[in-house]
Design a protein around this motif. Structure first.
Motif, PDB file in Angstrom:
ATOM      1  N   PHE A  69       0.805  -1.217   0.000  1.00  0.00           N
ATOM      2  CA  PHE A  69       0.000   0.000   0.000  1.00  0.00           C
ATOM      3  C   PHE A  69       0.845   1.277   0.000  1.00  0.00           C
ATOM      4  O   PHE A  69       0.301   2.375   0.164  1.00  0.00           O
ATOM      5  CB  PHE A  69      -0.962  -0.012   1.186  1.00  0.00           C
ATOM      6  CG  PHE A  69      -1.953  -1.133   1.123  1.00  0.00           C
ATOM      7  CD1 PHE A  69      -2.932  -1.170   0.143  1.00  0.00           C
ATOM      8  CD2 PHE A  69      -1.885  -2.180   2.021  1.00  0.00           C
ATOM      9  CE1 PHE A  69      -3.845  -2.211   0.071  1.00  0.00           C
ATOM     10  CE2 PHE A  69      -2.791  -3.228   1.966  1.00  0.00           C
ATOM     11  CZ  PHE A  69      -3.766  -3.246   0.983  1.00  0.00           C
ATOM     12  N   CYS A  70       2.158   1.120  -0.163  1.00  0.00           N
ATOM     13  CA  CYS A  70       3.087   2.270  -0.229  1.00  0.00           C
ATOM     14  C   CYS A  70       2.917   3.188   0.981  1.00  0.00           C
ATOM     15  O   CYS A  70       2.790   4.410   0.845  1.00  0.00           O
ATOM     16  CB  CYS A  70       2.899   3.052  -1.528  1.00  0.00           C
ATOM     17  SG  CYS A  70       3.175   2.058  -3.002  1.00  0.00           S
ATOM     18  N   ILE A  71       2.938   2.600   2.177  1.00  0.00           N
ATOM     19  CA  ILE A  71       2.736   3.381   3.402  1.00  0.00           C
ATOM     20  C   ILE A  71       3.955   3.355   4.317  1.00  0.00           C
ATOM     21  O   ILE A  71       3.853   3.693   5.493  1.00  0.00           O
ATOM     22  CB  ILE A  71       1.473   2.907   4.162  1.00  0.00           C
ATOM     23  CG1 ILE A  71       1.567   1.421   4.536  1.00  0.00           C
ATOM     24  CG2 ILE A  71       0.208   3.214   3.367  1.00  0.00           C
ATOM     25  CD1 ILE A  71       0.454   0.941   5.454  1.00  0.00           C
ATOM     26  N   GLU A  72       5.117   2.957   3.779  1.00  0.00           N
ATOM     27  CA  GLU A  72       6.311   2.829   4.614  1.00  0.00           C
ATOM     28  C   GLU A  72       6.632   4.123   5.352  1.00  0.00           C
ATOM     29  O   GLU A  72       6.860   4.117   6.562  1.00  0.00           O
ATOM     30  CB  GLU A  72       7.529   2.410   3.782  1.00  0.00           C
ATOM     31  CG  GLU A  72       7.426   1.050   3.153  1.00  0.00           C
ATOM     32  CD  GLU A  72       6.922   1.083   1.713  1.00  0.00           C
ATOM     33  OE1 GLU A  72       6.204   2.043   1.324  1.00  0.00           O
ATOM     34  OE2 GLU A  72       7.242   0.144   0.971  1.00  0.00           O
ATOM     35  N   ASP A  73       6.641   5.260   4.632  1.00  0.00           N
ATOM     36  CA  ASP A  73       6.985   6.535   5.267  1.00  0.00           C
ATOM     37  C   ASP A  73       5.943   6.942   6.303  1.00  0.00           C
ATOM     38  O   ASP A  73       6.292   7.416   7.382  1.00  0.00           O
ATOM     39  CB  ASP A  73       7.122   7.633   4.209  1.00  0.00           C
ATOM     40  CG  ASP A  73       8.341   7.448   3.319  1.00  0.00           C
ATOM     41  OD1 ASP A  73       9.281   6.717   3.717  1.00  0.00           O
ATOM     42  OD2 ASP A  73       8.359   8.025   2.213  1.00  0.00           O
ATOM     43  N   CYS A  74       4.686   6.727   5.983  1.00  0.00           N
ATOM     44  CA  CYS A  74       3.614   7.066   6.915  1.00  0.00           C
ATOM     45  C   CYS A  74       3.728   6.234   8.194  1.00  0.00           C
ATOM     46  O   CYS A  74       3.604   6.758   9.301  1.00  0.00           O
ATOM     47  CB  CYS A  74       2.263   6.854   6.241  1.00  0.00           C
ATOM     48  SG  CYS A  74       0.860   7.423   7.197  1.00  0.00           S
ATOM     49  N   VAL A  75       4.007   4.942   8.047  1.00  0.00           N
ATOM     50  CA  VAL A  75       4.167   4.068   9.214  1.00  0.00           C
ATOM     51  C   VAL A  75       5.351   4.530  10.051  1.00  0.00           C
ATOM     52  O   VAL A  75       5.246   4.620  11.282  1.00  0.00           O
ATOM     53  CB  VAL A  75       4.322   2.590   8.768  1.00  0.00           C
ATOM     54  CG1 VAL A  75       4.777   1.721   9.931  1.00  0.00           C
ATOM     55  CG2 VAL A  75       3.025   2.072   8.177  1.00  0.00           C
ATOM     56  N   ARG A  76       6.473   4.839   9.396  1.00  0.00           N
ATOM     57  CA  ARG A  76       7.648   5.323  10.141  1.00  0.00           C
ATOM     58  C   ARG A  76       7.328   6.600  10.912  1.00  0.00           C
ATOM     59  O   ARG A  76       7.749   6.766  12.061  1.00  0.00           O
ATOM     60  CB  ARG A  76       8.817   5.539   9.198  1.00  0.00           C
ATOM     61  CG  ARG A  76       9.726   4.344   9.071  1.00  0.00           C
ATOM     62  CD  ARG A  76      11.044   4.676   8.376  1.00  0.00           C
ATOM     63  NE  ARG A  76      10.853   5.147   7.012  1.00  0.00           N
ATOM     64  CZ  ARG A  76      10.718   4.353   5.946  1.00  0.00           C
ATOM     65  NH1 ARG A  76      10.763   3.051   6.096  1.00  0.00           N
ATOM     66  NH2 ARG A  76      10.537   4.854   4.750  1.00  0.00           N
ATOM     67  N   ASN A  77       6.566   7.506  10.290  1.00  0.00           N
ATOM     68  CA  ASN A  77       6.199   8.755  10.967  1.00  0.00           C
ATOM     69  C   ASN A  77       5.331   8.477  12.195  1.00  0.00           C
ATOM     70  O   ASN A  77       5.547   9.062  13.261  1.00  0.00           O
ATOM     71  CB  ASN A  77       5.480   9.703  10.005  1.00  0.00           C
ATOM     72  CG  ASN A  77       6.405  10.281   8.958  1.00  0.00           C
ATOM     73  OD1 ASN A  77       7.625  10.328   9.124  1.00  0.00           O
ATOM     74  ND2 ASN A  77       5.836  10.697   7.844  1.00  0.00           N
ATOM     75  N   PHE A  78       4.342   7.591  12.046  1.00  0.00           N
ATOM     76  CA  PHE A  78       3.509   7.233  13.192  1.00  0.00           C
ATOM     77  C   PHE A  78       4.346   6.567  14.279  1.00  0.00           C
ATOM     78  O   PHE A  78       4.158   6.815  15.469  1.00  0.00           O
ATOM     79  CB  PHE A  78       2.363   6.301  12.783  1.00  0.00           C
ATOM     80  CG  PHE A  78       1.160   7.022  12.251  1.00  0.00           C
ATOM     81  CD1 PHE A  78       0.442   7.908  13.039  1.00  0.00           C
ATOM     82  CD2 PHE A  78       0.743   6.805  10.947  1.00  0.00           C
ATOM     83  CE1 PHE A  78      -0.677   8.566  12.559  1.00  0.00           C
ATOM     84  CE2 PHE A  78      -0.376   7.460  10.441  1.00  0.00           C
ATOM     85  CZ  PHE A  78      -1.084   8.343  11.249  1.00  0.00           C
ATOM     86  N   MET A  79       5.276   5.714  13.877  1.00  0.00           N
ATOM     87  CA  MET A  79       6.143   5.053  14.858  1.00  0.00           C
ATOM     88  C   MET A  79       6.960   6.073  15.637  1.00  0.00           C
ATOM     89  O   MET A  79       7.082   5.969  16.865  1.00  0.00           O
ATOM     90  CB  MET A  79       7.060   4.041  14.167  1.00  0.00           C
ATOM     91  CG  MET A  79       6.338   2.787  13.729  1.00  0.00           C
ATOM     92  SD  MET A  79       7.393   1.630  12.846  1.00  0.00           S
ATOM     93  CE  MET A  79       8.508   1.131  14.165  1.00  0.00           C
ATOM     94  N   ASP A  80       7.504   7.064  14.941  1.00  0.00           N
ATOM     95  CA  ASP A  80       8.285   8.102  15.622  1.00  0.00           C
ATOM     96  C   ASP A  80       7.446   8.806  16.678  1.00  0.00           C
ATOM     97  O   ASP A  80       7.899   9.008  17.812  1.00  0.00           O
ATOM     98  CB  ASP A  80       8.822   9.126  14.610  1.00  0.00           C
ATOM     99  CG  ASP A  80       9.935   8.592  13.743  1.00  0.00           C
ATOM    100  OD1 ASP A  80      10.489   7.502  14.051  1.00  0.00           O
ATOM    101  OD2 ASP A  80      10.266   9.252  12.733  1.00  0.00           O
ATOM    102  N   VAL A  81       6.220   9.189  16.314  1.00  0.00           N
ATOM    103  CA  VAL A  81       5.329   9.883  17.246  1.00  0.00           C
ATOM    104  C   VAL A  81       5.015   8.987  18.447  1.00  0.00           C
ATOM    105  O   VAL A  81       5.078   9.414  19.601  1.00  0.00           O
ATOM    106  CB  VAL A  81       4.031  10.314  16.525  1.00  0.00           C
ATOM    107  CG1 VAL A  81       2.968  10.771  17.518  1.00  0.00           C
ATOM    108  CG2 VAL A  81       4.322  11.404  15.502  1.00  0.00           C
ATOM    109  N   LYS A  82       4.696   7.730  18.172  1.00  0.00           N
ATOM    110  CA  LYS A  82       4.290   6.823  19.242  1.00  0.00           C
ATOM    111  C   LYS A  82       5.460   6.426  20.138  1.00  0.00           C
ATOM    112  O   LYS A  82       5.302   6.306  21.355  1.00  0.00           O
ATOM    113  CB  LYS A  82       3.587   5.600  18.651  1.00  0.00           C
ATOM    114  CG  LYS A  82       2.234   5.979  18.061  1.00  0.00           C
ATOM    115  CD  LYS A  82       1.595   4.866  17.289  1.00  0.00           C
ATOM    116  CE  LYS A  82       0.306   5.323  16.650  1.00  0.00           C
ATOM    117  NZ  LYS A  82      -0.827   5.344  17.564  1.00  0.00           N
ATOM    118  N   ILE A  83       6.643   6.264  19.568  1.00  0.00           N
ATOM    119  CA  ILE A  83       7.833   5.961  20.378  1.00  0.00           C
ATOM    120  C   ILE A  83       8.179   7.155  21.258  1.00  0.00           C
ATOM    121  O   ILE A  83       8.520   7.000  22.434  1.00  0.00           O
ATOM    122  CB  ILE A  83       9.008   5.533  19.482  1.00  0.00           C
ATOM    123  CG1 ILE A  83       8.697   4.159  18.872  1.00  0.00           C
ATOM    124  CG2 ILE A  83      10.319   5.509  20.268  1.00  0.00           C
ATOM    125  CD1 ILE A  83       9.639   3.740  17.759  1.00  0.00           C
TER     126      ILE A  83
END
Length: 97
Positions: A69-83
């Motif tokens: 779904f080409c969401i790698e960057d979006c997932v990384r951004n959410f991970m940064d916020v959540k971490i």
């Protein structure tokens, strides 16, 4: 060692060979198997090698979904916020305890 780029090529080939729907079903199955291993550990059946295998399977399927779904960057951004949120909570709990 297999690079992330190589893994993504394999993920794309798997989706083309087996179909998007089938790969999503496999992802659900692998996540379920990982959950089952975690439950076993909580019950005292500690097979960390098998847990590691199931975590690997689940991680592969999650990477496939990100690729599909080409969401790698979006997932990384959410991970940064959540971490960052976890880090803030940990710091807050050590300051209060």
């Amino acid at each position: 060692m297999i690079t992330y780029t190589d893994r993504c090529k394999t993920y794309t080939n798997a989706m083309l060979a087996f179909g998007e729907r089938n790969q999503l079903i496999v992802a659900i199955e692998e996540l379920s198997e990982c959950q089952k291993e975690i439950c076993k550990i909580l019950r005292g059946v500690e097979d960390y090698r098998h847990l590691a295998e199931e975590v690997a399977d689940a991680t592969i399927m999650l990477e496939q979904i990100c690729n599909m779904f080409c969401i790698e960057d979006c997932v990384r951004n959410f991970m940064d916020v959540k971490i960052k949120r976890i880090d803030d909570r940990v710091k807050g709990s050590t300051n209060n305890g």
